[in-house]
Motif scaffolding. Structure first.
Motif, PDB file in Angstrom:
ATOM      1  N   LEU A  34     -56.332 -12.632  19.239  1.00  0.00           N
ATOM      2  CA  LEU A  34     -57.666 -12.276  19.730  1.00  0.00           C
ATOM      3  C   LEU A  34     -58.815 -12.816  18.650  1.00  0.00           C
ATOM      4  N   LEU A  35     -58.497 -12.756  17.407  1.00  0.00           N
ATOM      5  CA  LEU A  35     -59.368 -12.963  16.625  1.00  0.00           C
ATOM      6  C   LEU A  35     -59.415 -14.615  16.510  1.00  0.00           C
ATOM      7  N   PHE A  36     -58.407 -15.419  16.676  1.00  0.00           N
ATOM      8  CA  PHE A  36     -58.348 -16.925  16.867  1.00  0.00           C
ATOM      9  C   PHE A  36     -59.296 -17.184  17.939  1.00  0.00           C
ATOM     10  N   PHE A  37     -59.032 -16.773  19.152  1.00  0.00           N
ATOM     11  CA  PHE A  37     -59.845 -17.039  20.377  1.00  0.00           C
ATOM     12  C   PHE A  37     -61.524 -16.776  19.966  1.00  0.00           C
ATOM     13  N   GLY A  38     -61.641 -15.599  19.514  1.00  0.00           N
ATOM     14  CA  GLY A  38     -63.022 -15.210  19.163  1.00  0.00           C
ATOM     15  C   GLY A  38     -63.815 -16.136  18.099  1.00  0.00           C
TER      16      GLY A  38
ATOM     17  N   THR B 127     -66.824 -23.311  18.390  1.00  0.00           N
ATOM     18  CA  THR B 127     -67.249 -24.290  19.341  1.00  0.00           C
ATOM     19  C   THR B 127     -68.865 -23.808  19.669  1.00  0.00           C
ATOM     20  N   ILE B 128     -69.183 -22.737  20.016  1.00  0.00           N
ATOM     21  CA  ILE B 128     -70.549 -22.465  20.159  1.00  0.00           C
ATOM     22  C   ILE B 128     -71.456 -22.732  19.011  1.00  0.00           C
ATOM     23  N   SER B 129     -71.391 -22.531  17.743  1.00  0.00           N
ATOM     24  CA  SER B 129     -72.062 -23.020  16.566  1.00  0.00           C
ATOM     25  C   SER B 129     -71.839 -24.334  16.121  1.00  0.00           C
ATOM     26  N   GLY B 130     -70.890 -24.757  16.456  1.00  0.00           N
ATOM     27  CA  GLY B 130     -70.606 -26.228  15.735  1.00  0.00           C
ATOM     28  C   GLY B 130     -69.920 -26.262  14.539  1.00  0.00           C
ATOM     29  N   SER B 131     -69.581 -25.022  14.122  1.00  0.00           N
ATOM     30  CA  SER B 131     -69.157 -25.077  12.785  1.00  0.00           C
ATOM     31  C   SER B 131     -67.491 -25.371  12.394  1.00  0.00           C
ATOM     32  N   ILE B 132     -67.581 -26.217  11.596  1.00  0.00           N
ATOM     33  CA  ILE B 132     -66.060 -26.520  11.444  1.00  0.00           C
ATOM     34  C   ILE B 132     -65.330 -25.519  10.570  1.00  0.00           C
ATOM     35  N   ALA B 133     -66.085 -24.685   9.631  1.00  0.00           N
ATOM     36  CA  ALA B 133     -65.485 -23.664   8.723  1.00  0.00           C
ATOM     37  C   ALA B 133     -65.265 -22.511   9.780  1.00  0.00           C
ATOM     38  N   ILE B 134     -65.914 -22.130  10.926  1.00  0.00           N
ATOM     39  CA  ILE B 134     -65.502 -21.062  11.579  1.00  0.00           C
ATOM     40  C   ILE B 134     -64.189 -21.483  12.449  1.00  0.00           C
TER      41      ILE B 134
ATOM     42  N   GLU C  31     -78.278 -23.965  14.161  1.00  0.00           N
ATOM     43  CA  GLU C  31     -77.484 -23.608  15.522  1.00  0.00           C
ATOM     44  C   GLU C  31     -76.846 -22.505  15.143  1.00  0.00           C
ATOM     45  N   SER C  32     -77.365 -21.458  15.573  1.00  0.00           N
ATOM     46  CA  SER C  32     -76.566 -19.958  15.238  1.00  0.00           C
ATOM     47  C   SER C  32     -77.273 -19.061  16.322  1.00  0.00           C
ATOM     48  N   SER C  33     -76.441 -18.043  16.608  1.00  0.00           N
ATOM     49  CA  SER C  33     -76.928 -16.868  17.526  1.00  0.00           C
ATOM     50  C   SER C  33     -76.045 -15.688  17.126  1.00  0.00           C
ATOM     51  N   ALA C  34     -76.562 -14.645  17.951  1.00  0.00           N
ATOM     52  CA  ALA C  34     -76.293 -13.309  17.732  1.00  0.00           C
ATOM     53  C   ALA C  34     -74.945 -13.081  18.014  1.00  0.00           C
ATOM     54  N   LEU C  35     -74.413 -14.025  18.699  1.00  0.00           N
ATOM     55  CA  LEU C  35     -73.007 -13.823  19.334  1.00  0.00           C
ATOM     56  C   LEU C  35     -71.938 -14.278  18.305  1.00  0.00           C
ATOM     57  N   VAL C  36     -72.385 -15.519  17.711  1.00  0.00           N
ATOM     58  CA  VAL C  36     -71.452 -15.893  16.599  1.00  0.00           C
ATOM     59  C   VAL C  36     -71.419 -14.902  15.320  1.00  0.00           C
TER      60      VAL C  36
END
Length: 194
Positions: free
Chosen positions: A39-43, A49-56, A144-149
């Motif tokens: 579940l953590l992997f998919f989240g 993907t949403i933020s475009g962050s390679i680190a995440i 590029e960030s959001s409350a969801l991220v």
């Protein structure tokens, strides 16, 4: 959650010294670890993907490897509970220790790779960051960030803290090196995600 599930699925769940109870706790903990890490992997993959962050996104794949470690723990506990046979007249209890050793080795190998890779990336990123920062000073762009991220990352940290506490508590109750190794890995993941 583990205590509730243990009361449902493990007979005599408070008798921690009983080999069948120890095995059942190990299997239950491994199964929960697999599920939570997937579940953590998919989240985190979604957040990356949403933020475009390679680190995440990279952190998401770390959770996928943690699911693999949970599989090793689960298999180790399943094998350790097998009945004695002619080749193993005292049983297979040591398989739990072997699985703990394998999980610890995986953590160590990943830590060494992470350190080596991090040093290279830090050097490259340092130069890129300087160059990029100079460019952003000349023409700023919104972040590029959001409350969801952030929500996904905070939930991930809370889940990993929960996994640390239940595996740490369980490692003391059933005196398991494999559970202790798993708990330390969960704690180190909270630091990485933070």
């Amino acid at each position: 959650m583990i205590t509730f599930m243990a009361s449902l699925f493990i007979k005599d769940s408070k008798n921690y010294k009983e080999p069948s109870v120890r095995q059942a706790y190990g299997v239950l903990s491994g199964a929960v670890g697999i599920g939570l890490n997937i579940l953590l992997f998919f989240g985190k993959w979604l957040a990356g993907t949403i933020s475009g962050s390679i680190a995440i996104t990279a952190d998401a794949f770390n959770n996928l490897s943690d699911a693999g470690s949970s599989i090793i723990t689960l298999i180790g506990f399943r094998l350790s509970g097998q009945e004695p046979d002619p080749e193993h007249p005292f049983g297979h209890g040591r398989m739990e220790y072997v699985s703990g050793l394998v999980v610890a080795a995986v953590i160590l190998i990943m830590a060494v790779e992470l350190i080596q890779d991090s040093i290279r990336k830090i050097l490259v990123m340092g130069f890129e960051l300087i160059w990029s920062s100079l460019g952003k000073l000349r023409s700023p762009e919104p972040i590029e960030s959001s409350a969801l991220v952030f929500g996904i990352l905070i939930a991930s940290i809370l889940v990993k803290l929960y996994m640390f506490f239940y595996n740490h508590s369980l490692s003391k109750k059933i005196e398991s090196a494999a559970m202790k190794a798993t708990s330390v890995d969960s704690l180190s993941d909270t630091v990485a995600t933070t």
